[in-house]
Design a protein around this motif. Structure first.
Motif, mmCIF file in Angstrom:
data_model
loop_
_atom_site.group_PDB
_atom_site.id
_atom_site.type_symbol
_atom_site.label_atom_id
_atom_site.label_comp_id
_atom_site.label_asym_id
_atom_site.label_seq_id
_atom_site.Cartn_x
_atom_site.Cartn_y
_atom_site.Cartn_z
ATOM 1 N N UNK A 195 0.831 -1.209 0.000
ATOM 2 C CA UNK A 195 0.000 0.000 0.000
ATOM 3 C C UNK A 195 0.862 1.255 0.000
ATOM 4 N N UNK A 196 1.899 1.293 0.835
ATOM 5 C CA UNK A 196 2.779 2.466 0.867
ATOM 6 C C UNK A 196 3.490 2.618 -0.473
ATOM 7 N N UNK A 197 3.979 1.527 -1.040
ATOM 8 C CA UNK A 197 4.655 1.598 -2.334
ATOM 9 C C UNK A 197 3.697 2.019 -3.442
ATOM 10 N N UNK A 198 2.464 1.549 -3.395
ATOM 11 C CA UNK A 198 1.469 1.941 -4.400
ATOM 12 C C UNK A 198 1.198 3.441 -4.338
ATOM 13 N N UNK A 199 1.078 3.972 -3.137
ATOM 14 C CA UNK A 199 0.894 5.419 -2.981
ATOM 15 C C UNK A 199 2.099 6.155 -3.557
ATOM 16 N N UNK A 200 3.301 5.625 -3.310
ATOM 17 C CA UNK A 200 4.510 6.225 -3.868
ATOM 18 C C UNK A 200 4.501 6.228 -5.393
ATOM 19 N N UNK A 201 4.056 5.125 -6.010
ATOM 20 C CA UNK A 201 3.952 5.068 -7.468
ATOM 21 C C UNK A 201 2.959 6.112 -7.986
ATOM 22 N N UNK A 202 1.830 6.259 -7.289
ATOM 23 C CA UNK A 202 0.829 7.250 -7.701
ATOM 24 C C UNK A 202 1.375 8.666 -7.589
ATOM 25 N N UNK A 203 2.055 8.961 -6.487
ATOM 26 C CA UNK A 203 2.635 10.290 -6.292
ATOM 27 C C UNK A 203 3.685 10.566 -7.360
ATOM 28 N N UNK A 204 4.586 9.625 -7.585
ATOM 29 C CA UNK A 204 5.642 9.817 -8.588
ATOM 30 C C UNK A 204 5.036 9.975 -9.977
ATOM 31 N N UNK A 205 4.034 9.192 -10.299
ATOM 32 C CA UNK A 205 3.392 9.290 -11.608
ATOM 33 C C UNK A 205 2.700 10.622 -11.812
ATOM 34 N N UNK A 206 1.998 11.079 -10.782
ATOM 35 C CA UNK A 206 1.296 12.362 -10.896
ATOM 36 C C UNK A 206 2.276 13.511 -11.069
ATOM 37 N N UNK A 207 3.336 13.507 -10.297
ATOM 38 C CA UNK A 207 4.283 14.623 -10.356
ATOM 39 C C UNK A 207 5.146 14.592 -11.617
ATOM 40 N N UNK A 208 5.368 13.406 -12.182
ATOM 41 C CA UNK A 208 6.135 13.387 -13.428
ATOM 42 C C UNK A 208 5.288 13.961 -14.570
ATOM 43 N N UNK A 209 3.966 13.718 -14.522
ATOM 44 C CA UNK A 209 3.081 14.305 -15.533
ATOM 45 C C UNK A 209 3.028 15.828 -15.362
ATOM 46 N N UNK A 210 3.038 16.287 -14.124
ATOM 47 C CA UNK A 210 3.000 17.723 -13.850
ATOM 48 C C UNK A 210 4.349 18.403 -14.069
ATOM 49 N N UNK A 211 5.384 17.634 -14.287
ATOM 50 C CA UNK A 211 6.716 18.202 -14.509
ATOM 51 C C UNK A 211 7.374 18.716 -13.246
ATOM 52 N N UNK A 212 7.005 18.171 -12.105
ATOM 53 C CA UNK A 212 7.553 18.599 -10.821
ATOM 54 C C UNK A 212 8.582 17.557 -10.361
ATOM 55 N N UNK A 213 9.850 17.864 -10.546
ATOM 56 C CA UNK A 213 10.913 16.903 -10.235
ATOM 57 C C UNK A 213 10.994 16.575 -8.742
ATOM 58 N N UNK A 214 10.951 17.571 -7.829
ATOM 59 C CA UNK A 214 10.998 17.215 -6.402
ATOM 60 C C UNK A 214 9.827 16.322 -5.968
ATOM 61 N N UNK A 215 8.640 16.559 -6.520
ATOM 62 C CA UNK A 215 7.492 15.719 -6.192
ATOM 63 C C UNK A 215 7.688 14.295 -6.689
ATOM 64 N N UNK A 216 8.284 14.151 -7.877
ATOM 65 C CA UNK A 216 8.592 12.826 -8.411
ATOM 66 C C UNK A 216 9.522 12.078 -7.462
ATOM 67 N N UNK A 217 10.583 12.746 -7.017
ATOM 68 C CA UNK A 217 11.534 12.076 -6.127
ATOM 69 C C UNK A 217 10.927 11.773 -4.756
ATOM 70 N N UNK A 218 9.967 12.595 -4.328
ATOM 71 C CA UNK A 218 9.261 12.291 -3.078
ATOM 72 C C UNK A 218 8.479 10.978 -3.233
ATOM 73 N N UNK A 219 7.875 10.763 -4.408
ATOM 74 C CA UNK A 219 7.186 9.505 -4.668
ATOM 75 C C UNK A 219 8.137 8.323 -4.670
#
Length: 81
Positions: free
Chosen positions: A17-41
């Protein structure tokens, strides 16, 4: 349902579950072009693996299977004469 109980433990569910949330966060931020958010995921994905491993070490995971048969000491003795 699997008869071996593979993955049906609190440690497995928490880690996934924690890893799935991380994948969702990283995926959302990569689409938004936010590099720090991607790395947080990506960090969340690692934390999911760490949490699952720590919970397994604490006894909340599946018991390791003991499939290896014990070796017997009986060996063929050479016959004399």
């Amino acid at each position: 349902m699997s008869s071996s109980g593979h993955g049906h433990t609190p440690a497995a569910w928490t880690g996934v579950i924690i890893s799935f949330i991380g994948f969702c966060v990283a995926g959302a931020f990569i689409v938004l072009g936010n590099v720090p958010g991607f790395w947080a995921g990506i960090v969340l994905i690692g934390l999911g693996a760490l949490a699952g491993g720590l919970m397994r070490a604490a006894g909340l995971g599946q018991e390791p299977k003991r499939t290896a048969k014990p070796r017997t000491q009986a060996k063929a003795q050479p016959q004399e004469g």
